[in-house]
Design a protein around this motif. Structure first.
Motif, PDB file in Angstrom:
ATOM      1  N   GLY A  50       0.776  -1.237   0.000  1.00 19.80           N
ATOM      2  CA  GLY A  50       0.000   0.000   0.000  1.00 19.80           C
ATOM      3  C   GLY A  50       0.802   1.279   0.000  1.00 19.80           C
ATOM      4  O   GLY A  50       0.264   2.347   0.278  1.00 19.80           O
ATOM      5  N   ASP A  51       2.110   1.214  -0.337  1.00 15.64           N
ATOM      6  CA  ASP A  51       2.873   2.472  -0.381  1.00 15.64           C
ATOM      7  C   ASP A  51       2.841   3.110  -1.773  1.00 15.64           C
ATOM      8  O   ASP A  51       3.514   4.110  -2.022  1.00 15.64           O
ATOM      9  CB  ASP A  51       4.325   2.260   0.095  1.00 15.64           C
ATOM     10  CG  ASP A  51       5.136   1.394  -0.844  1.00 15.64           C
ATOM     11  OD1 ASP A  51       4.562   0.830  -1.802  1.00 15.64           O
ATOM     12  OD2 ASP A  51       6.360   1.269  -0.622  1.00 15.64           O
ATOM     13  N   GLY A  52       2.081   2.493  -2.694  1.00 10.02           N
ATOM     14  CA  GLY A  52       1.952   3.083  -4.021  1.00 10.02           C
ATOM     15  C   GLY A  52       3.083   2.709  -4.970  1.00 10.02           C
ATOM     16  O   GLY A  52       3.182   3.246  -6.070  1.00 10.02           O
ATOM     17  N   LYS A  53       3.945   1.778  -4.531  1.00 11.61           N
ATOM     18  CA  LYS A  53       5.066   1.326  -5.363  1.00 11.61           C
ATOM     19  C   LYS A  53       5.087  -0.194  -5.377  1.00 11.61           C
ATOM     20  O   LYS A  53       4.874  -0.844  -4.341  1.00 11.61           O
ATOM     21  CB  LYS A  53       6.403   1.806  -4.775  1.00 11.61           C
ATOM     22  CG  LYS A  53       6.536   3.295  -4.702  1.00 11.61           C
ATOM     23  CD  LYS A  53       7.829   3.654  -3.963  1.00 11.61           C
ATOM     24  CE  LYS A  53       7.806   5.120  -3.571  1.00 11.61           C
ATOM     25  NZ  LYS A  53       8.319   5.316  -2.205  1.00 11.61           N
ATOM     26  N   GLY A  54       5.386  -0.757  -6.513  1.00  4.87           N
ATOM     27  CA  GLY A  54       5.416  -2.215  -6.645  1.00  4.87           C
ATOM     28  C   GLY A  54       6.566  -2.834  -5.871  1.00  4.87           C
ATOM     29  O   GLY A  54       7.561  -2.177  -5.595  1.00  4.87           O
ATOM     30  N   ASP A  55       6.420  -4.118  -5.524  1.00  2.00           N
ATOM     31  CA  ASP A  55       7.441  -4.782  -4.719  1.00  2.00           C
ATOM     32  C   ASP A  55       7.468  -6.291  -4.981  1.00  2.00           C
ATOM     33  O   ASP A  55       6.634  -6.819  -5.715  1.00  2.00           O
ATOM     34  CB  ASP A  55       7.197  -4.480  -3.238  1.00  2.00           C
ATOM     35  CG  ASP A  55       5.736  -4.691  -2.857  1.00  2.00           C
ATOM     36  OD1 ASP A  55       5.190  -5.765  -3.189  1.00  2.00           O
ATOM     37  OD2 ASP A  55       5.111  -3.763  -2.268  1.00  2.00           O
TER      38      ASP A  55
END
Ligand code: NOJ
Ligand code: MG
Length: 588
Positions: A50-55
């Motif tokens: 949910g930080d807006g960046k893929g992982d």
């Protein structure tokens, strides 16, 4: 076994004058030769926290997408610790995972889960340069050996009392000179890419030793190979000669201003990759296993320089001719059927025998293929590329027909664009092709639970998304999936290749093998319908062919499953068709 009719035709046609050029095919024996390699822009693929960046955990949760589509190997764009000035192509620690992406444990778990599903995983490997924040460079700047000599330094040249850099070389990101002054050292360091990306000194054997350790580190974690970044730029001419002025009319800080004869494609680059390949092979031998790993390289150069990589242990020198015209800064022209045909045959004509061809239509450095040629031509290009022999590399989202996302100057983050201006940045920005993957029509296209993502989601996600395309009877996704399935045939593996351009309008390709249903792909590049007799172009085809895939804009969706007479085949405007010759006994 041939069909009787086919045999008869073969006898009759023995003296016919068809000009088709037939290419021999390297029959795949290793797993990677059949690869549908899928390039993941990790930051935009799937966000798990949910930080807006893929992982990495995001990827792990979506592995079924690759299995469903028919992908055999995934390539992760850089996932290492990095200040992210160049989206991770500025690495500050080669043996780490950047906090945004996850942890080394997450990486191990991802590899294990992928292998469990029979998927291979390769990682991006960026040895031309480090980040300025890499510990080696931090120490180099303090003058500490051996690190100082890991980089390329120059004391500069005096013009009277005035000290300046030693030559006119320019960096690739259009920032001007490759030389950056470090007051502490009273010297310049060299950067072929951005100023924050100092080049490693590839004439120093200690650098080779360090980088081999990096390879071993990732091999120990189970990777199946490496995509090697920027191979033409490793070594620069030791003469430090100026580069000559090109004939391109651009600003003097623009990379295109010069001919890169001293900084690109130097002969010393090739043995470096060969040494890594040997290192990788020795690794498997030392472990007593026969696991085959593969490497592919990024060299945007003239065809002669690209082909040379094949002779130096490189399995797949990427075929960038659908992207650039040999020069990293010049986009290719894809205007006519002839242009398209020329690109396909260019590779086939130049490839040394016994090597594996490869095709790709898009990546993270150029506008999306659907935006460059139009959605109605995207599937056809995929059909031909996927059904020619060789590795196909798919850029994430292209299987959905994702298009470029418009971003304002304020929203633009790409280093290559930020060095330009608010009126020219769109010519340089790579952000439009890097926006989040469109999974479904929920918040942020199902990419993230966060409604704010690091690059905005393309507003077309409401209709262009994987869930919708799986639901639909016909979609880009389903077409590409079907084309990939056809690679699982003997005719794909072993069949001959004929490729033709017909009436400056149709690109036509056929794969044939005795006793197997031939595959024929027809792509009408133009906006007028035309009818052709396949016998004028291809020998030995059976009389009737079944339409197995039609592109979505051809108007032929409802005709899939119908049979067509080869002597008068109508190809609708902008239509692409994949046909199977009805020949073998076991046809279904
Ligand atoms: C090539 C990569 O594809 C590109 O994205 C990057 O900016 C440069 N190499 C520098 O590493
Ligand atoms: Mg270099």
């Amino acid at each position: 076994m041939m069909c009787a009719l086919q045999l008869l035709f073969l006898i009759l046609a023995a003296t016919a004058s068809i000009n088709a050029v037939t290419y021999d095919v390297t029959v795949p024996t290793e797993w990677w030769q059949e690869n549908v390699l899928y390039q993941l822009w990790v930051k935009s693929f799937k966000d798990s926290d949910g930080d807006g960046k893929g992982d990495l955990n995001g990827i792990k949760s979506k592995l079924s997408h690759f299995v469903d589509l028919g992908v055999t190997c995934i390539w992760l764009s850089p996932i290492y610790e990095s200040p992210m000035v160049d989206s991770g192509y500025d690495i500050s620690n080669y043996t780490s995972v950047g906090t945004n992406f996850g942890t080394l444990d997450d990486f191990d778990a991802l590899i294990a889960a992928a292998h469990e599903l029979g998927l291979k995983v390769i990682v991006d490997f960026v040895p031309n340069h480090t980040s300025e924040e890499h510990e080696w460079f931090v120490k180099a700047k303090q003058g500490i050996e051996p690190y100082y000599s890991y980089y390329v330094w120059n004391k500069g040249v005096y013009y009277g009392d005035y000290l300046s850099y030693p030559n006119n070389w320019l960096d690739i990101f259009n920032e001007g000179t490759v030389w950056e002054w470090v007051e502490e050292r009273e010297a310049y360091y060299l950067h072929q890419f951005g100023v924050h990306q100092p080049d490693l000194n590839w004439t120093n054997p200690l650098v080779m030793a360090e980088i081999k350790n990096v390879l071993t580190f990732w091999l120990d974690r189970g990777v199946d190979g490496f995509r090697i970044d920027a191979v033409p730029y490793f070594v620069e001419s030791s003469t430090l000669k100026n580069e000559s002025r090109s004939n391109v009319d651009v600003d003097s800080t623009n990379y295109l201003y010069l001919n890169h004869t001293q900084t690109k494609d130097q002969p010393e680059n090739y043995p470096i990759v060969k040494e890594w390949k040997e290192h990788i092979n020795n690794y498997a031998a030392a472990k007593g296993n026969d696991e085959v790993r593969f490497i592919c390289t990024e060299a945007v150069s003239d065809i002669e320089y690209v082909m040379k990589w094949y002779d130096y242990g490189d399995d797949v020198p990427f075929n960038f001719f659908f992207i650039r015209n040999g020069d990293i800064a010049i986009n290719v022209v894809l205007d006519t059927a002839q242009d398209i045909y020329n690109i396909f045959v260019k590779w086939l004509d130049h490839m040394p025998s016994d090597k594996t061809a490869n095709w790709l239509l898009g990546n993270h450095d150029i506008n999306r293929i659907a935006s460059r040629v139009g959605l109605y031509r995207t599937d056809g290009l995929h059909f031909i590329s996927l059904l020619l022999p060789g590795v196909f590399t798919m850029y994430n989202g292209d299987e959905l027909g994702m298009t470029d996302t418009y971003l304002t100057w304020e929203e633009t983050t790409d280093v290559r664009a930020c060095s330009t201006t608010n009126t020219t940045y769109t010519l340089y920005s790579r952000d439009p092709a890097r926006t989040p993957f469109q999974w479904d029509n929920t918040t942020s296209a199902g990419f993230s639970t966060n409604s704010t993502t690091y690059l905005k989601v393309n507003p077309n996600y409401v209709t262009v998304n994987l869930a919708a395309e799986k639901e639909a009877d016909f979609s880009h996704y389903k077409n590409i999936q079907k084309a990939i399935r056809l690679r699982d045939t003997t005719v794909w593996r072993e069949g001959t290749v004929d490729i033709e351009v017909i009436d400056d309008q149709i690109v036509a390709m056929a794969r044939q093998l005795d006793g197997e249903d031939p595959i024929v792909v027809l792509m009408n590049w133009e906006n007028s319908t035309t009818t052709i007799d396949l016998d004028d172009y291809f020998e030995n085809l059976p009389d009737t062919l079944e339409l197995v895939i039609a592109d979505m804009y051809s108007g032929l969706n409802d005709n899939v499953g119908d049979t067509y007479d080869k002597s008068s085949l109508e190809i609708p405007e902008h239509g692409s068709m994949v046909l199977l010759g009805v020949c073998s006994q076991n046809h279904h």
